[in-house]
Design a protein around this motif. Structure first.
Motif, PDB file in Angstrom:
ATOM      1  N   GLN A   1       0.819  -1.198   0.000  1.00 56.08           N
ATOM      2  CA  GLN A   1       0.000   0.000   0.000  1.00 56.08           C
ATOM      3  C   GLN A   1       0.864   1.265   0.000  1.00 56.08           C
ATOM      4  OE1 GLN A   1      -2.674  -0.351   3.261  1.00 56.08           O
ATOM      5  NE2 GLN A   1      -3.642  -2.171   2.445  1.00 56.08           N
ATOM      6  N   ALA A   2       2.073   1.166   0.479  1.00 51.67           N
ATOM      7  CA  ALA A   2       2.987   2.313   0.489  1.00 51.67           C
ATOM      8  C   ALA A   2       4.025   2.116  -0.607  1.00 51.67           C
ATOM      9  CB  ALA A   2       3.665   2.430   1.846  1.00 51.67           C
ATOM     10  N   GLN A   3       4.649   3.197  -1.044  1.00 53.67           N
ATOM     11  CA  GLN A   3       5.666   3.098  -2.087  1.00 53.67           C
ATOM     12  C   GLN A   3       7.074   3.318  -1.559  1.00 53.67           C
ATOM     13  OE1 GLN A   3       5.185   2.084  -5.333  1.00 53.67           O
ATOM     14  NE2 GLN A   3       3.240   1.541  -4.412  1.00 53.67           N
ATOM     15  N   GLU A   4       7.233   3.857  -0.379  1.00 47.88           N
ATOM     16  CA  GLU A   4       8.558   4.129   0.158  1.00 47.88           C
ATOM     17  C   GLU A   4       9.252   2.825   0.516  1.00 47.88           C
ATOM     18  OE1 GLU A   4      10.368   6.129   4.167  1.00 47.88           O
ATOM     19  OE2 GLU A   4       8.634   7.065   3.226  1.00 47.88           O
ATOM     20  N   GLY A   5      10.487   2.645   0.018  1.00 48.37           N
ATOM     21  CA  GLY A   5      11.278   1.479   0.363  1.00 48.37           C
ATOM     22  C   GLY A   5      11.038   0.246  -0.474  1.00 48.37           C
ATOM     23  N   LEU A   6      10.247   0.347  -1.547  1.00 47.49           N
ATOM     24  CA  LEU A   6       9.992  -0.802  -2.414  1.00 47.49           C
ATOM     25  C   LEU A   6      11.124  -0.938  -3.412  1.00 47.49           C
ATOM     26  CD1 LEU A   6       8.088  -3.077  -3.345  1.00 47.49           C
ATOM     27  CD2 LEU A   6       7.001  -1.399  -4.857  1.00 47.49           C
TER      28      LEU A   6
ATOM     29  N   THR B   1      22.420 -21.727  -4.787  1.00 45.96           N
ATOM     30  CA  THR B   1      22.900 -20.983  -5.949  1.00 45.96           C
ATOM     31  C   THR B   1      23.720 -19.785  -5.466  1.00 45.96           C
ATOM     32  OG1 THR B   1      20.900 -19.621  -6.044  1.00 45.96           O
ATOM     33  CG2 THR B   1      20.942 -21.575  -7.443  1.00 45.96           C
ATOM     34  N   ILE B   2      24.612 -19.339  -6.326  1.00 45.80           N
ATOM     35  CA  ILE B   2      25.262 -18.043  -6.130  1.00 45.80           C
ATOM     36  C   ILE B   2      24.741 -17.148  -7.254  1.00 45.80           C
ATOM     37  CG2 ILE B   2      27.300 -18.827  -4.880  1.00 45.80           C
ATOM     38  CD1 ILE B   2      28.826 -18.774  -7.532  1.00 45.80           C
ATOM     39  N   SER B   3      24.417 -15.907  -6.909  1.00 44.50           N
ATOM     40  CA  SER B   3      23.727 -15.052  -7.875  1.00 44.50           C
ATOM     41  C   SER B   3      24.310 -13.647  -7.927  1.00 44.50           C
ATOM     42  CB  SER B   3      22.242 -14.935  -7.510  1.00 44.50           C
ATOM     43  OG  SER B   3      21.622 -16.183  -7.504  1.00 44.50           O
ATOM     44  N   LEU B   4      24.152 -13.053  -9.088  1.00 44.51           N
ATOM     45  CA  LEU B   4      24.467 -11.662  -9.316  1.00 44.51           C
ATOM     46  C   LEU B   4      23.153 -10.989  -9.706  1.00 44.51           C
ATOM     47  CD1 LEU B   4      26.704  -9.506  -9.515  1.00 44.51           C
ATOM     48  CD2 LEU B   4      26.886 -10.085 -11.947  1.00 44.51           C
ATOM     49  N   GLY B   5      22.815  -9.889  -9.005  1.00 43.47           N
ATOM     50  CA  GLY B   5      21.527  -9.256  -9.250  1.00 43.47           C
ATOM     51  C   GLY B   5      21.622  -7.755  -9.404  1.00 43.47           C
ATOM     52  N   PHE B   6      20.546  -7.181  -9.897  1.00 44.19           N
ATOM     53  CA  PHE B   6      20.429  -5.741 -10.081  1.00 44.19           C
ATOM     54  C   PHE B   6      19.075  -5.312  -9.510  1.00 44.19           C
ATOM     55  CE2 PHE B   6      19.051  -2.072 -12.608  1.00 44.19           C
ATOM     56  CZ  PHE B   6      20.102  -1.205 -12.377  1.00 44.19           C
ATOM     57  N   MET B   7      19.080  -4.333  -8.599  1.00 42.66           N
ATOM     58  CA  MET B   7      17.849  -3.865  -7.945  1.00 42.66           C
ATOM     59  C   MET B   7      17.641  -2.388  -8.224  1.00 42.66           C
ATOM     60  SD  MET B   7      16.519  -6.439  -6.084  1.00 42.66           S
ATOM     61  CE  MET B   7      15.538  -5.772  -4.767  1.00 42.66           C
ATOM     62  N   VAL B   8      16.368  -1.992  -8.287  1.00 44.12           N
ATOM     63  CA  VAL B   8      15.979  -0.601  -8.478  1.00 44.12           C
ATOM     64  C   VAL B   8      15.014  -0.245  -7.353  1.00 44.12           C
ATOM     65  CG1 VAL B   8      14.812   1.021  -9.993  1.00 44.12           C
ATOM     66  CG2 VAL B   8      16.239  -0.763 -10.972  1.00 44.12           C
TER      67      VAL B   8
ATOM     68  N   ILE C   1      13.353 -13.011 -10.205  1.00 38.22           N
ATOM     69  CA  ILE C   1      12.950 -11.640  -9.922  1.00 38.22           C
ATOM     70  C   ILE C   1      12.864 -11.508  -8.415  1.00 38.22           C
ATOM     71  CG2 ILE C   1      11.773 -11.206 -12.103  1.00 38.22           C
ATOM     72  CD1 ILE C   1       9.129 -11.801 -10.687  1.00 38.22           C
ATOM     73  N   ASP C   2      13.191 -10.344  -7.913  1.00 38.58           N
ATOM     74  CA  ASP C   2      13.199 -10.081  -6.476  1.00 38.58           C
ATOM     75  C   ASP C   2      12.370  -8.846  -6.178  1.00 38.58           C
ATOM     76  OD1 ASP C   2      15.151 -12.115  -5.789  1.00 38.58           O
ATOM     77  OD2 ASP C   2      16.660 -10.808  -6.679  1.00 38.58           O
ATOM     78  N   ALA C   3      11.744  -8.844  -5.024  1.00 36.36           N
ATOM     79  CA  ALA C   3      11.047  -7.656  -4.537  1.00 36.36           C
ATOM     80  C   ALA C   3      11.183  -7.626  -3.022  1.00 36.36           C
ATOM     81  CB  ALA C   3       9.577  -7.683  -4.928  1.00 36.36           C
ATOM     82  N   ASN C   4      11.451  -6.439  -2.496  1.00 35.60           N
ATOM     83  CA  ASN C   4      11.460  -6.296  -1.046  1.00 35.60           C
ATOM     84  C   ASN C   4      10.955  -4.912  -0.678  1.00 35.60           C
ATOM     85  OD1 ASN C   4      13.722  -4.411  -0.882  1.00 35.60           O
ATOM     86  ND2 ASN C   4      15.069  -6.154  -1.233  1.00 35.60           N
ATOM     87  N   TYR C   5      10.510  -4.818   0.540  1.00 34.24           N
ATOM     88  CA  TYR C   5      10.090  -3.528   1.090  1.00 34.24           C
ATOM     89  C   TYR C   5      10.824  -3.379   2.408  1.00 34.24           C
ATOM     90  CZ  TYR C   5       7.335   0.548   2.166  1.00 34.24           C
ATOM     91  OH  TYR C   5       6.948   1.834   2.431  1.00 34.24           O
ATOM     92  N   LEU C   6      11.638  -2.330   2.518  1.00 33.33           N
ATOM     93  CA  LEU C   6      12.465  -2.136   3.697  1.00 33.33           C
ATOM     94  C   LEU C   6      12.112  -0.829   4.392  1.00 33.33           C
ATOM     95  CD1 LEU C   6      15.876  -3.174   2.105  1.00 33.33           C
ATOM     96  CD2 LEU C   6      14.408  -4.581   3.542  1.00 33.33           C
TER      97      LEU C   6
END
Length: 164
Positions: free
Chosen positions: A18-23, A155-162, A46-51
């Motif tokens: 519901q909030a957009q901050e930290g997504l 697994t070992i992974s390399l990722g890119f987050m926005v 694909i990854d998603a987190n909210y912090l």
């Protein structure tokens, strides 16, 4: 206990949408190691987190995503077999510590739901090291372990987050 953990994490993640901050959302490319390398050649996710920022250098929140590990062809006694793809949806608590303005270390801990036939999922853990290019983009390196019946899917992974 497993169902309570999954439901609790789903509720937390649903409330955070519901909030957009930290997504944060992103993609990752992984190489199977250990037992997983016998059945899979690589994985895409694909990854998603909210912090939420809870202290000057500490963020905590929830994480989820989707990972598909592509099955590989292997040979047994001269006959070739194609391993099936393996899929997981992790639901986890997440924590990130800001070592410097650009460098972060953290982990996701929870449960990975197995999606393919015969995959019941298991305990999920993912230590992560990340480097932030700016306030909205980062590259990360992670190890993912999922404890399954009799072995660990790793697994070992390399990722890119926005950061949205």
């Amino acid at each position: 206990m497993r169902k309570i953990l999954v439901i609790g994490c789903m509720l937390l993640f649903g409330a955070s949408l519901q909030a957009q901050e930290g997504l944060n959302v992103g993609i990752n490319l992984g190489l199977p190691v250990g037992d997983a390398s016998d059945f899979s050649s690589f994985s895409l996710g694909i990854d998603a987190n909210y912090l939420w920022n809870v202290a000057e250098s500490l963020d905590v929140g929830v994480a989820t995503g989707f990972t598909n590990a592509f099955g590989k062809t292997y040979e047994i006694l001269g006959a070739e077999f194609d391993a099936e793809d393996v899929q997981f949806i992790p639901i986890a608590a997440a924590g990130r510590y800001h070592v410097t303005d650009k460098f972060r270390a953290g982990a996701d801990i929870g449960y990975a739901i197995g999606l393919n036939d015969g995959n019941d999922g298991g305990f999920y853990y993912r230590p992560i090291l990340a480097y932030g290019f700016n306030d909205t983009m980062e590259v990360n390196f992670s190890y993912t372990g999922i404890s399954l019946d009799g072995f660990t899917w790793s697994t070992i992974s390399l990722g890119f987050m926005v950061n949205l």
